[in-house]
Design a protein around this motif. Structure first.
Motif, mmCIF file in Angstrom:
data_model
loop_
_atom_site.group_PDB
_atom_site.id
_atom_site.type_symbol
_atom_site.label_atom_id
_atom_site.label_comp_id
_atom_site.label_asym_id
_atom_site.label_seq_id
_atom_site.Cartn_x
_atom_site.Cartn_y
_atom_site.Cartn_z
ATOM 1 N N UNK A 120 1.033 -1.828 0.435
ATOM 2 C CA UNK A 120 0.177 0.365 0.027
ATOM 3 C C UNK A 120 1.126 1.111 0.145
ATOM 4 N N UNK A 121 2.161 1.141 -0.499
ATOM 5 C CA UNK A 121 2.670 2.501 -0.458
ATOM 6 C C UNK A 121 3.447 2.541 0.056
ATOM 7 N N UNK A 122 3.643 1.609 1.360
ATOM 8 C CA UNK A 122 4.528 1.610 2.022
ATOM 9 C C UNK A 122 6.148 1.785 1.960
ATOM 10 N N UNK A 123 6.666 0.520 1.299
ATOM 11 C CA UNK A 123 8.346 0.577 1.244
ATOM 12 C C UNK A 123 8.478 1.369 0.121
ATOM 13 N N UNK A 180 10.995 7.773 4.216
ATOM 14 C CA UNK A 180 10.081 7.228 5.298
ATOM 15 C C UNK A 180 10.581 7.248 6.445
ATOM 16 N N UNK A 181 10.799 7.453 7.322
ATOM 17 C CA UNK A 181 11.178 6.728 8.386
ATOM 18 C C UNK A 181 9.893 5.517 9.231
ATOM 19 N N UNK A 182 10.684 5.021 9.774
ATOM 20 C CA UNK A 182 9.060 3.654 10.044
ATOM 21 C C UNK A 182 9.274 4.676 11.502
ATOM 22 N N UNK A 183 9.345 5.506 11.561
ATOM 23 C CA UNK A 183 8.347 6.589 13.260
ATOM 24 C C UNK A 183 7.535 7.009 12.442
ATOM 25 N N UNK A 223 2.064 8.399 8.015
ATOM 26 C CA UNK A 223 1.711 8.190 6.328
ATOM 27 C C UNK A 223 0.290 7.168 6.669
ATOM 28 N N UNK A 224 -0.060 6.654 7.751
ATOM 29 C CA UNK A 224 -1.732 5.920 7.681
ATOM 30 C C UNK A 224 -3.108 6.754 6.994
ATOM 31 N N UNK A 225 -2.586 7.814 8.038
ATOM 32 C CA UNK A 225 -3.647 9.110 8.419
ATOM 33 C C UNK A 225 -3.343 9.164 7.091
ATOM 34 N N UNK A 273 3.006 -5.257 5.777
ATOM 35 C CA UNK A 273 4.182 -5.180 5.214
ATOM 36 C C UNK A 273 5.789 -4.098 5.902
ATOM 37 N N UNK A 274 5.116 -3.116 7.330
ATOM 38 C CA UNK A 274 5.956 -3.085 7.879
ATOM 39 C C UNK A 274 7.350 -3.854 8.750
ATOM 40 N N UNK A 275 5.853 -4.897 8.984
ATOM 41 C CA UNK A 275 6.338 -6.240 10.071
ATOM 42 C C UNK A 275 7.653 -7.162 9.131
#
Length: 222
Positions: free
Chosen positions: A25-28, A35-38, A43-45, A158-160
């Motif tokens: 969903x665009x995260x990678x 974009x930092x993981x923090x 990003x989701x919002x 995906x973040x996991x």
């Protein structure tokens, strides 16, 4: 439990065999772009009130088109006009094929789904999900919530893999995102025409997606 609720749960389940595990969903692309993981909760919002609005509005318009016998291809054209990055469109079309394969097996008598699978054009994921909702009796408001949840859950899942952490943490982010986007449900669920689909663009995400599509080392397709 009502059958429509079961359908909503099915569509929102990340284990649904449609190939969704291959997408972030665009995260990678965003993380490869810096974009930092923090910043993933933000990003989701942000996606929930931009690109997810486009996807949800498209699904609702497609649902209405199937129910009324209108031209669903015009809905897809409106989605494409609001999704300028070829990489994003290609990923959506690829996911749609997975949804269609499964949907035709689950609802073999659904003519709209069979016609889409055999069509000379390739529908987007949101159009197919909207058609499934129409055939399965899923309400427009439930459909909006499913789309917003699915986008957030896909990215969080995906973040996991990209930056492992406690799944309970990312689950809270998903729930917070859905609550943050709840105010949109009423207006999005009333869309009946392609022109009513929001044009909430995300130029940075689109640019990230294009760069990501050329990457040689990645875990996800998009």
């Amino acid at each position: 439990m009502e059958s429509s609720t079961l359908v909503a749960m099915l569509l929102a389940d990340g284990r649904l065999p449609t190939g969704g595990h291959a997408y972030s969903a665009g995260l990678e692309p965003a993380m490869m772009g810096g974009l930092p993981a923090s910043s993933v909760p933000e990003f989701l919002r942000a996606r929930a009130v931009t690109s997810s609005r486009v996807e949800a509005g498209t699904a609702v318009a497609a649902r209405h088109a199937v129910l009324t016998g209108a031209d669903v291809r015009s809905v897809d054209a409106a989605w494409a006009a609001r999704t300028p990055a070829p990489a994003v469109r290609d990923a959506s079309i690829a996911q749609a094929r997975g949804y269609l394969r499964l949907a035709v097996r689950l609802w073999p008598a659904a003519s709209s789904l069979a016609q889409m699978r055999g069509a000379s054009w390739s529908p987007s994921r949101s159009v197919v999900v909207g058609a499934i909702a129409a055939e399965a009796g899923l309400g427009a408001d439930e459909l909006v919530r499913v789309v917003i949840y699915d986008e957030a859950a896909t990215a969080a899942g995906a973040l996991l893999k990209l930056d492992p952490r406690d799944p309970a943490e990312t689950t809270k982010w998903i729930l917070d995102t859905c609550e943050y986007a709840e105010h949109q449900v009423a207006s999005l669920s009333t869309i009946t025409e392609p022109a009513g689909i929001p044009g909430a663009g995300t130029p940075q995400s689109e640019e990230w997606a294009q760069r990501h599509s050329r990457a040689t080392h990645r875990l996800f397709r998009a």
